[in-house]
Motif scaffolding. Structure first.
Motif, PDB file in Angstrom:
ATOM      1  N   ILE A 128       0.852  -1.187   0.000  1.00  0.00           N
ATOM      2  CA  ILE A 128       0.000   0.000   0.000  1.00  0.00           C
ATOM      3  C   ILE A 128       0.889   1.237   0.000  1.00  0.00           C
ATOM      4  O   ILE A 128       1.656   1.474   0.932  1.00  0.00           O
ATOM      5  CB  ILE A 128      -0.935  -0.006   1.219  1.00  0.00           C
ATOM      6  N   GLN A 129       0.821   2.036  -1.079  1.00  0.00           N
ATOM      7  CA  GLN A 129       1.699   3.189  -1.225  1.00  0.00           C
ATOM      8  C   GLN A 129       1.135   4.444  -0.560  1.00  0.00           C
ATOM      9  O   GLN A 129       1.855   5.165   0.102  1.00  0.00           O
ATOM     10  CB  GLN A 129       1.935   3.461  -2.727  1.00  0.00           C
ATOM     11  N   GLU A 130      -0.129   4.702  -0.734  1.00  0.00           N
ATOM     12  CA  GLU A 130      -0.756   5.904  -0.207  1.00  0.00           C
ATOM     13  C   GLU A 130      -2.173   5.572   0.269  1.00  0.00           C
ATOM     14  O   GLU A 130      -2.816   4.680  -0.275  1.00  0.00           O
ATOM     15  CB  GLU A 130      -0.850   7.001  -1.284  1.00  0.00           C
ATOM     16  N   PRO A 131      -2.674   6.319   1.259  1.00  0.00           N
ATOM     17  CA  PRO A 131      -4.090   6.138   1.596  1.00  0.00           C
ATOM     18  C   PRO A 131      -4.947   6.655   0.454  1.00  0.00           C
ATOM     19  O   PRO A 131      -4.597   7.628  -0.215  1.00  0.00           O
ATOM     20  CB  PRO A 131      -4.259   6.993   2.865  1.00  0.00           C
ATOM     21  N   LYS A 132      -6.063   6.014   0.215  1.00  0.00           N
ATOM     22  CA  LYS A 132      -6.944   6.411  -0.882  1.00  0.00           C
ATOM     23  C   LYS A 132      -8.238   6.983  -0.306  1.00  0.00           C
ATOM     24  O   LYS A 132      -8.856   6.380   0.577  1.00  0.00           O
ATOM     25  CB  LYS A 132      -7.268   5.207  -1.778  1.00  0.00           C
ATOM     26  N   LEU A 133      -8.653   8.136  -0.821  1.00  0.00           N
ATOM     27  CA  LEU A 133      -9.864   8.808  -0.363  1.00  0.00           C
ATOM     28  C   LEU A 133     -10.952   8.695  -1.418  1.00  0.00           C
ATOM     29  O   LEU A 133     -10.684   8.790  -2.613  1.00  0.00           O
ATOM     30  CB  LEU A 133      -9.599  10.295  -0.098  1.00  0.00           C
ATOM     31  N   ILE A 134     -12.176   8.498  -0.949  1.00  0.00           N
ATOM     32  CA  ILE A 134     -13.327   8.506  -1.834  1.00  0.00           C
ATOM     33  C   ILE A 134     -14.451   9.227  -1.093  1.00  0.00           C
ATOM     34  O   ILE A 134     -14.511   9.189   0.135  1.00  0.00           O
ATOM     35  CB  ILE A 134     -13.748   7.071  -2.231  1.00  0.00           C
ATOM     36  N   SER A 135     -15.298   9.915  -1.829  1.00  0.00           N
ATOM     37  CA  SER A 135     -16.335  10.702  -1.178  1.00  0.00           C
ATOM     38  C   SER A 135     -17.682  10.494  -1.836  1.00  0.00           C
ATOM     39  O   SER A 135     -17.776  10.291  -3.052  1.00  0.00           O
ATOM     40  CB  SER A 135     -15.979  12.198  -1.223  1.00  0.00           C
ATOM     41  N   GLY A 136     -18.722  10.548  -1.006  1.00  0.00           N
ATOM     42  CA  GLY A 136     -20.078  10.603  -1.520  1.00  0.00           C
ATOM     43  C   GLY A 136     -20.457  12.044  -1.799  1.00  0.00           C
ATOM     44  O   GLY A 136     -19.586  12.928  -1.917  1.00  0.00           O
ATOM     45  N   ASN A 137     -21.741  12.315  -1.891  1.00  0.00           N
ATOM     46  CA  ASN A 137     -22.209  13.654  -2.244  1.00  0.00           C
ATOM     47  C   ASN A 137     -22.536  14.529  -1.039  1.00  0.00           C
ATOM     48  O   ASN A 137     -22.929  15.685  -1.211  1.00  0.00           O
ATOM     49  CB  ASN A 137     -23.468  13.539  -3.119  1.00  0.00           C
ATOM     50  N   ALA A 138     -22.355  14.010   0.183  1.00  0.00           N
ATOM     51  CA  ALA A 138     -22.799  14.748   1.368  1.00  0.00           C
ATOM     52  C   ALA A 138     -22.010  16.025   1.607  1.00  0.00           C
ATOM     53  O   ALA A 138     -22.571  17.049   1.984  1.00  0.00           O
ATOM     54  CB  ALA A 138     -22.729  13.849   2.600  1.00  0.00           C
ATOM     55  N   ASP A 165      -5.803   0.921   1.192  1.00  0.00           N
ATOM     56  CA  ASP A 165      -6.358   1.399   2.455  1.00  0.00           C
ATOM     57  C   ASP A 165      -7.323   2.529   2.120  1.00  0.00           C
ATOM     58  O   ASP A 165      -6.903   3.647   1.813  1.00  0.00           O
ATOM     59  CB  ASP A 165      -5.227   1.888   3.364  1.00  0.00           C
ATOM     60  N   MET A 166      -8.619   2.260   2.169  1.00  0.00           N
ATOM     61  CA  MET A 166      -9.633   3.194   1.680  1.00  0.00           C
ATOM     62  C   MET A 166     -10.286   3.980   2.817  1.00  0.00           C
ATOM     63  O   MET A 166     -10.601   3.426   3.872  1.00  0.00           O
ATOM     64  CB  MET A 166     -10.720   2.441   0.912  1.00  0.00           C
ATOM     65  N   PHE A 167     -10.491   5.260   2.574  1.00  0.00           N
ATOM     66  CA  PHE A 167     -11.173   6.136   3.525  1.00  0.00           C
ATOM     67  C   PHE A 167     -12.365   6.782   2.812  1.00  0.00           C
ATOM     68  O   PHE A 167     -12.181   7.544   1.854  1.00  0.00           O
ATOM     69  CB  PHE A 167     -10.224   7.212   4.047  1.00  0.00           C
ATOM     70  N   ILE A 168     -13.576   6.465   3.270  1.00  0.00           N
ATOM     71  CA  ILE A 168     -14.793   7.040   2.687  1.00  0.00           C
ATOM     72  C   ILE A 168     -15.182   8.263   3.511  1.00  0.00           C
ATOM     73  O   ILE A 168     -15.461   8.147   4.705  1.00  0.00           O
ATOM     74  CB  ILE A 168     -15.959   6.033   2.695  1.00  0.00           C
ATOM     75  N   THR A 206     -12.181   2.470   6.011  1.00  0.00           N
ATOM     76  CA  THR A 206     -12.461   3.344   7.152  1.00  0.00           C
ATOM     77  C   THR A 206     -13.518   4.355   6.750  1.00  0.00           C
ATOM     78  O   THR A 206     -13.396   5.005   5.704  1.00  0.00           O
ATOM     79  CB  THR A 206     -11.190   4.089   7.611  1.00  0.00           C
ATOM     80  N   ALA A 207     -14.555   4.494   7.552  1.00  0.00           N
ATOM     81  CA  ALA A 207     -15.595   5.490   7.295  1.00  0.00           C
ATOM     82  C   ALA A 207     -15.256   6.760   8.059  1.00  0.00           C
ATOM     83  O   ALA A 207     -15.174   6.752   9.294  1.00  0.00           O
ATOM     84  CB  ALA A 207     -16.959   4.973   7.722  1.00  0.00           C
ATOM     85  N   VAL A 208     -15.017   7.845   7.318  1.00  0.00           N
ATOM     86  CA  VAL A 208     -14.776   9.153   7.933  1.00  0.00           C
ATOM     87  C   VAL A 208     -16.126   9.872   7.937  1.00  0.00           C
ATOM     88  O   VAL A 208     -16.602  10.318   6.893  1.00  0.00           O
ATOM     89  CB  VAL A 208     -13.710   9.948   7.156  1.00  0.00           C
ATOM     90  N   ILE A 209     -16.742   9.950   9.112  1.00  0.00           N
ATOM     91  CA  ILE A 209     -18.100  10.499   9.250  1.00  0.00           C
ATOM     92  C   ILE A 209     -18.018  11.743  10.129  1.00  0.00           C
ATOM     93  O   ILE A 209     -18.204  11.671  11.358  1.00  0.00           O
ATOM     94  CB  ILE A 209     -19.064   9.467   9.866  1.00  0.00           C
ATOM     95  N   ASN A 255     -27.730   9.951   2.526  1.00  0.00           N
ATOM     96  CA  ASN A 255     -26.285   9.976   2.747  1.00  0.00           C
ATOM     97  C   ASN A 255     -25.792   8.713   3.438  1.00  0.00           C
ATOM     98  O   ASN A 255     -24.692   8.225   3.158  1.00  0.00           O
ATOM     99  CB  ASN A 255     -25.897  11.220   3.555  1.00  0.00           C
ATOM    100  N   LEU A 256     -26.610   8.167   4.333  1.00  0.00           N
ATOM    101  CA  LEU A 256     -26.246   6.899   4.976  1.00  0.00           C
ATOM    102  C   LEU A 256     -26.227   5.772   3.960  1.00  0.00           C
ATOM    103  O   LEU A 256     -25.294   4.947   3.943  1.00  0.00           O
ATOM    104  CB  LEU A 256     -27.237   6.591   6.103  1.00  0.00           C
ATOM    105  N   MET A 257     -27.214   5.721   3.082  1.00  0.00           N
ATOM    106  CA  MET A 257     -27.240   4.674   2.061  1.00  0.00           C
ATOM    107  C   MET A 257     -26.072   4.816   1.097  1.00  0.00           C
ATOM    108  O   MET A 257     -25.478   3.814   0.682  1.00  0.00           O
ATOM    109  CB  MET A 257     -28.569   4.709   1.293  1.00  0.00           C
ATOM    110  N   GLU A 258     -25.717   6.043   0.729  1.00  0.00           N
ATOM    111  CA  GLU A 258     -24.533   6.249  -0.114  1.00  0.00           C
ATOM    112  C   GLU A 258     -23.299   5.637   0.550  1.00  0.00           C
ATOM    113  O   GLU A 258     -22.497   4.948  -0.091  1.00  0.00           O
ATOM    114  CB  GLU A 258     -24.301   7.737  -0.365  1.00  0.00           C
ATOM    115  N   LEU A 259     -23.140   5.902   1.851  1.00  0.00           N
ATOM    116  CA  LEU A 259     -21.989   5.380   2.585  1.00  0.00           C
ATOM    117  C   LEU A 259     -21.976   3.856   2.574  1.00  0.00           C
ATOM    118  O   LEU A 259     -20.940   3.227   2.303  1.00  0.00           O
ATOM    119  CB  LEU A 259     -22.031   5.911   4.017  1.00  0.00           C
ATOM    120  N   LEU A 260     -23.109   3.249   2.844  1.00  0.00           N
ATOM    121  CA  LEU A 260     -23.185   1.789   2.881  1.00  0.00           C
ATOM    122  C   LEU A 260     -22.907   1.178   1.509  1.00  0.00           C
ATOM    123  O   LEU A 260     -22.184   0.174   1.395  1.00  0.00           O
ATOM    124  CB  LEU A 260     -24.571   1.356   3.371  1.00  0.00           C
TER     125      LEU A 260
END
Length: 339
Positions: A4-14, A61-64, A95-98, A75-80
């Motif tokens: 794993i080289q870098e943490p990866k970030l992904i985002s919903g629309n919230a 290593d994913m961070f939502i 990892t869920a960043v909430i 927004n909860l359903m998007e996360l799930l």
């Protein structure tokens, strides 16, 4: 498994602005470009949510990043659903960043035949495949125990303390930290200790939900600059009433520091017309145009502390170190100068 080289970030629309700000801060810390993973989070005509991830996330290593604010259910359903997409794509850890944890106010059975919805949400998050949660100022600390996975709860009070020391430089002796109810005393006391200020309490009695029957100030606020501290401001009715009661009891002026600016319904109008000099909130919930246009509402950023917390989780180092001003001050790039 690939390295794993870098943490990866992904985002919903919230709260895309916050997610992009976190990515920018991490890019500065890492010295390499950290962007959001390319994905689409869309809705079909009937309202169903669809997620497609366009990048390879196998072994990553994913961070939502997704607060579960209004509309909470969408927004909860998007996360799930994002979590399910990543898990089925063989992400190593999710990892869920909430920043704002919705349904946190339903943390216990207040009367017969009522749910504990925050526990239900915790079960749903774990069932979807989330392995760690990063949040800020949970409404009730015991919610961490609803999870059978690690939960890192950041606090806004260290950031608020830095802000207060800057905004009221030379006048800290005049400050009085105020808890708007008995349940928030621990939160207010923590901030009071950080700036060495006295503590007062506004005791409120409700006849029914959302309606305050009576308020009493515990402590002498005469000629004090009162700072109300709380975690959530929803319709702002209680907050504005507390400010009025403090002024009636001799306070010189009233300011408020609230972590999560839900600010629903008539909240913004109430705040702008209230006796409060200022309301300070964080960007844990994406502010509306009305909030940004309000003269007496100010927003402090949380991206620096969330970016550092994500990096600490990724590195396997301490997150609790971010609770101290000595650690936060350099993270905020001199925006606030610690004494």
């Amino acid at each position: 498994m690939p390295t794993i080289q870098e943490p990866k970030l992904i985002s919903g629309n919230a709260n895309l602005p916050l997610a992009n700000a976190i990515a920018r801060r991490m890019s500065l810390h890492r010295g390499v470009n950290v962007g959001l993973v390319d994905a689409r989070v869309e809705r079909f005509n009937d309202g169903e949510i669809f997620v497609e991830v366009f990048e390879n996330v196998r072994g990553e290593d994913m961070f939502i990043i997704q607060p579960t604010s209004n509309p909470a259910n969408d927004n909860l359903m998007e996360l799930l659903i994002m979590c399910d997409a990543l898990r089925r794509s063989s992400a190593a850890r999710i990892t869920a960043v909430i920043p704002y944890f919705g349904y946190a106010r339903q943390d216990r059975r207040s009367k017969a035949r009522t749910p504990i919805t925050s526990k239900l949400v915790a079960n749903m998050l774990v069932g979807a495949g989330i392995e760690r949660v990063l949040t800020m100022d949970l409404h009730a600390a015991q919610i961490q125990g609803f999870f059978d996975i690690p939960v890192d709860n950041l606090y806004a009070s260290p950031v608020f303390a830095l802000d207060l020391k800057t905004q009221f430089a030379g006048h800290l002796d005049d400050l009085m930290i105020v808890s708007p109810d008995v349940g928030g005393v621990a939160r207010a006391r923590d901030l009071a200790k950080r700036i060495d200020a006295p503590l007062s309490i506004v005791d409120k009695r409700r006849e029914k939900a959302g309606v305050v029957a009576e308020m009493t100030v515990i402590g002498d606020v005469t000629d004090k600059t009162c700072v109300i501290v709380d975690d959530i401001c929803d319709t702002a009715g209680t907050l504005c009433k507390a400010a009025e009661v403090l002024m009636e009891n001799g306070a010189k002026e009233v300011h408020s520091y609230i972590t999560h600016g839900v600010l629903s319904g008539p909240a913004v109008e109430r705040v702008t017309k209230s006796v409060m000099k200022s309301l300070v909130i964080t960007d844990s919930i994406q502010p509306t145009d009305a909030v940004k246009a309000a003269d007496n509402i100010r927003i402090v950023p949380t991206a620096p502390v969330f970016a550092q917390a994500i990096l600490n989780i990724w590195h396997g180092t301490s997150v609790s170190s971010l609770f101290e001003a000595e650690t936060l001050s350099p993270i905020y790039d001199g925006m606030y100068a610690a004494e």
